[in-house]
Scaffold this active site. Structure first.
Site, PDB file in Angstrom:
ATOM      1  N   ASN A  47     -70.599  53.450  43.210  1.00  0.00           N
ATOM      2  CA  ASN A  47     -71.570  53.646  42.128  1.00  0.00           C
ATOM      3  C   ASN A  47     -72.908  52.998  42.438  1.00  0.00           C
ATOM      4  O   ASN A  47     -72.989  52.014  43.192  1.00  0.00           O
ATOM      5  CB  ASN A  47     -71.055  53.024  40.822  1.00  0.00           C
ATOM      6  CG  ASN A  47     -69.910  53.781  40.212  1.00  0.00           C
ATOM      7  OD1 ASN A  47     -69.745  54.974  40.429  1.00  0.00           O
ATOM      8  ND2 ASN A  47     -69.097  53.079  39.439  1.00  0.00           N
TER       9      ASN A  47
ATOM     10  N   LYS B   1     -66.022  49.835  41.322  1.00  0.00           N
ATOM     11  CA  LYS B   1     -64.906  48.922  41.565  1.00  0.00           C
ATOM     12  C   LYS B   1     -64.335  49.105  42.968  1.00  0.00           C
ATOM     13  O   LYS B   1     -64.007  48.133  43.644  1.00  0.00           O
ATOM     14  CB  LYS B   1     -63.821  49.114  40.509  1.00  0.00           C
ATOM     15  CG  LYS B   1     -64.258  48.760  39.093  1.00  0.00           C
ATOM     16  CD  LYS B   1     -63.091  48.642  38.145  1.00  0.00           C
ATOM     17  CE  LYS B   1     -62.296  47.390  38.423  1.00  0.00           C
ATOM     18  NZ  LYS B   1     -63.039  46.147  38.186  1.00  0.00           N
TER      19      LYS B   1
ATOM     20  N   ASN C  17     -66.910  47.643  45.491  1.00  0.00           N
ATOM     21  CA  ASN C  17     -66.921  46.179  45.437  1.00  0.00           C
ATOM     22  C   ASN C  17     -65.684  45.585  46.105  1.00  0.00           C
ATOM     23  O   ASN C  17     -65.770  44.583  46.831  1.00  0.00           O
ATOM     24  CB  ASN C  17     -66.979  45.702  43.982  1.00  0.00           C
ATOM     25  CG  ASN C  17     -68.294  46.038  43.304  1.00  0.00           C
ATOM     26  OD1 ASN C  17     -69.304  46.278  43.968  1.00  0.00           O
ATOM     27  ND2 ASN C  17     -68.276  46.051  41.988  1.00  0.00           N
TER      28      ASN C  17
ATOM     29  N   GLY D 149     -60.221  35.096  33.379  1.00  0.00           N
ATOM     30  CA  GLY D 149     -61.551  34.502  33.308  1.00  0.00           C
ATOM     31  C   GLY D 149     -61.506  32.996  33.442  1.00  0.00           C
ATOM     32  O   GLY D 149     -60.941  32.455  34.404  1.00  0.00           O
TER      33      GLY D 149
ATOM     34  N   GLY E  74     -58.297  31.094  34.289  1.00  0.00           N
ATOM     35  CA  GLY E  74     -57.663  31.220  35.591  1.00  0.00           C
ATOM     36  C   GLY E  74     -56.908  32.524  35.757  1.00  0.00           C
ATOM     37  O   GLY E  74     -57.316  33.563  35.245  1.00  0.00           O
TER      38      GLY E  74
ATOM     39  N   GLY F  97     -64.072  40.134  38.912  1.00  0.00           N
ATOM     40  CA  GLY F  97     -62.707  40.618  39.080  1.00  0.00           C
ATOM     41  C   GLY F  97     -62.495  41.304  40.413  1.00  0.00           C
ATOM     42  O   GLY F  97     -61.448  41.142  41.051  1.00  0.00           O
ATOM     43  N   ASP F  98     -63.495  42.071  40.865  1.00  0.00           N
ATOM     44  CA  ASP F  98     -63.381  42.754  42.156  1.00  0.00           C
ATOM     45  C   ASP F  98     -63.382  41.748  43.303  1.00  0.00           C
ATOM     46  O   ASP F  98     -62.676  41.925  44.296  1.00  0.00           O
ATOM     47  CB  ASP F  98     -64.534  43.738  42.333  1.00  0.00           C
ATOM     48  CG  ASP F  98     -64.504  44.842  41.286  1.00  0.00           C
ATOM     49  OD1 ASP F  98     -63.395  45.192  40.837  1.00  0.00           O
ATOM     50  OD2 ASP F  98     -65.579  45.343  40.919  1.00  0.00           O
TER      51      ASP F  98
ATOM     52  N   ARG G  23     -74.071  34.234  40.906  1.00  0.00           N
ATOM     53  CA  ARG G  23     -75.139  35.010  41.528  1.00  0.00           C
ATOM     54  C   ARG G  23     -75.341  36.311  40.752  1.00  0.00           C
ATOM     55  O   ARG G  23     -74.397  36.858  40.199  1.00  0.00           O
ATOM     56  CB  ARG G  23     -74.765  35.355  42.975  1.00  0.00           C
ATOM     57  CG  ARG G  23     -74.523  34.151  43.861  1.00  0.00           C
ATOM     58  CD  ARG G  23     -73.947  34.607  45.199  1.00  0.00           C
ATOM     59  NE  ARG G  23     -73.843  33.520  46.159  1.00  0.00           N
ATOM     60  CZ  ARG G  23     -73.296  33.632  47.358  1.00  0.00           C
ATOM     61  NH1 ARG G  23     -72.791  34.797  47.749  1.00  0.00           N
ATOM     62  NH2 ARG G  23     -73.244  32.602  48.177  1.00  0.00           N
TER      63      ARG G  23
END
Length: 293
Positions: A10, A39, A42, A213, A216, A242-243, A276
């Site tokens: 994407n 996704k 990444n 998140g 953990g 997550g990726d 970042r």
């Protein structure tokens, strides 16, 4: 063993906002940028930066050549990537001042994956090879069915949740990697441990990784449950967290590390990524993770 990631690519249109607008509200963005993402994209970048050799298959339009170049620059094999007569998939992403995000996705070329292309790609792989999947491309059930017939090992990140993700499809996954929202939707449980128990009951041959998140992540299989704490980080943009976790977990796992070590380095890499801006651009190199922690 070879690793194939058959996934989305994407162009991410990212808007920085003071808060997420309410229905009917017009809000001026404080910043705008175009980033490379998806996704699948990444996760290929994350696996490559984690030191894993990975081949990426998927579809882009003529406007998506920067995605191909970025994968090449990161050592990803793009020989099976296909350019089609459709706009490249893209996302509109809002990022608030706390670093949280809200995403609107348009499938575009990602929805041009068909059975003929799947056959062409899978013919290059053998029993025991690994297929990494998300839910941002078309023909997912066909892809899983054909991969299982060829004896490939399935890693599934069932994101975003949708009707394609049938119980039969999910049960084919050797590794099921999902966040708390996805876990809740699939298990109908709101707490981590009941969620894990419900997922294992439905997928008894799967190994489950549930990311939470700041709380953990959990790993569970039929014999044990492990918890990995989150690493401290000042969140700037959580778009690819997550990726990054998924890519580094698989990078550690398929390079021969025990699950505990793979979870730890995945948490470390995700902590750097959220500090970042951007999606794929925020994913650290393996050397950076080792040096930082």
């Amino acid at each position: 063993m070879r690793v194939l990631n058959f996934g989305s690519l994407n162009l991410d249109h990212v808007y920085h906002v003071s808060h997420f607008p309410q229905p009917g509200e017009t809000l001026s963005a404080a910043g705008y940028g175009v980033h490379l993402g998806g996704k699948g994209f990444n996760q290929s970048v994350a696996m490559a930066r984690a030191g894993l050799s990975v081949c990426h298959a998927g579809c882009i339009g003529g406007d998506g050549l920067a995605l191909r170049e970025f994968l090449v620059d990161n050592g990803v094999d793009v020989s099976l990537l296909q350019t089609v007569a459709a706009p490249t998939g893209h996302a509109v992403i809002e990022v608030d001042q706390q670093g949280q995000n809200r995403i609107l996705l348009y499938g575009g070329a990602n929805l041009q994956v068909d059975a003929a292309y799947i056959d062409s790609v899978l013919s290059q792989f053998s029993p025991g090879d690994v297929l990494v999947l998300q839910n941002e491309i078309s023909c997912l059930s066909t892809l899983v069915e054909k991969a299982v017939q060829r004896g490939l090992r399935i890693v599934l990140n069932p994101s975003p949740i949708g009707p394609q993700l049938t119980p039969q499809l999910i049960a084919q996954a050797e590794y099921l990697i999902l966040n708390e929202l996805e876990g809740g939707a699939l298990s109908e449980q709101s707490q981590p441990l009941p969620c894990l128990r419900a997922l294992l009951a439905r997928c008894p041959h799967s190994k489950i990784v549930l990311t939470l998140g700041e709380a953990g992540a959990f790993y569970a299989d039929e014999g044990r449950v492990l918890h990995q704490r989150a690493m401290a980080a000042e969140a700037v943009d959580t778009s690819a967290a997550g990726d990054t976790f998924t890519g580094f977990f698989l990078g550690g796992l398929f390079s021969g590390q025990p699950v505990e070590a793979a979870l730890r380095i995945a948490a470390q890499a995700a902590a750097i990524a959220v500090s970042r801006p951007g999606a794929a651009e925020s994913i650290p190199l393996l050397g950076e993770v080792s040096a930082f922690f």
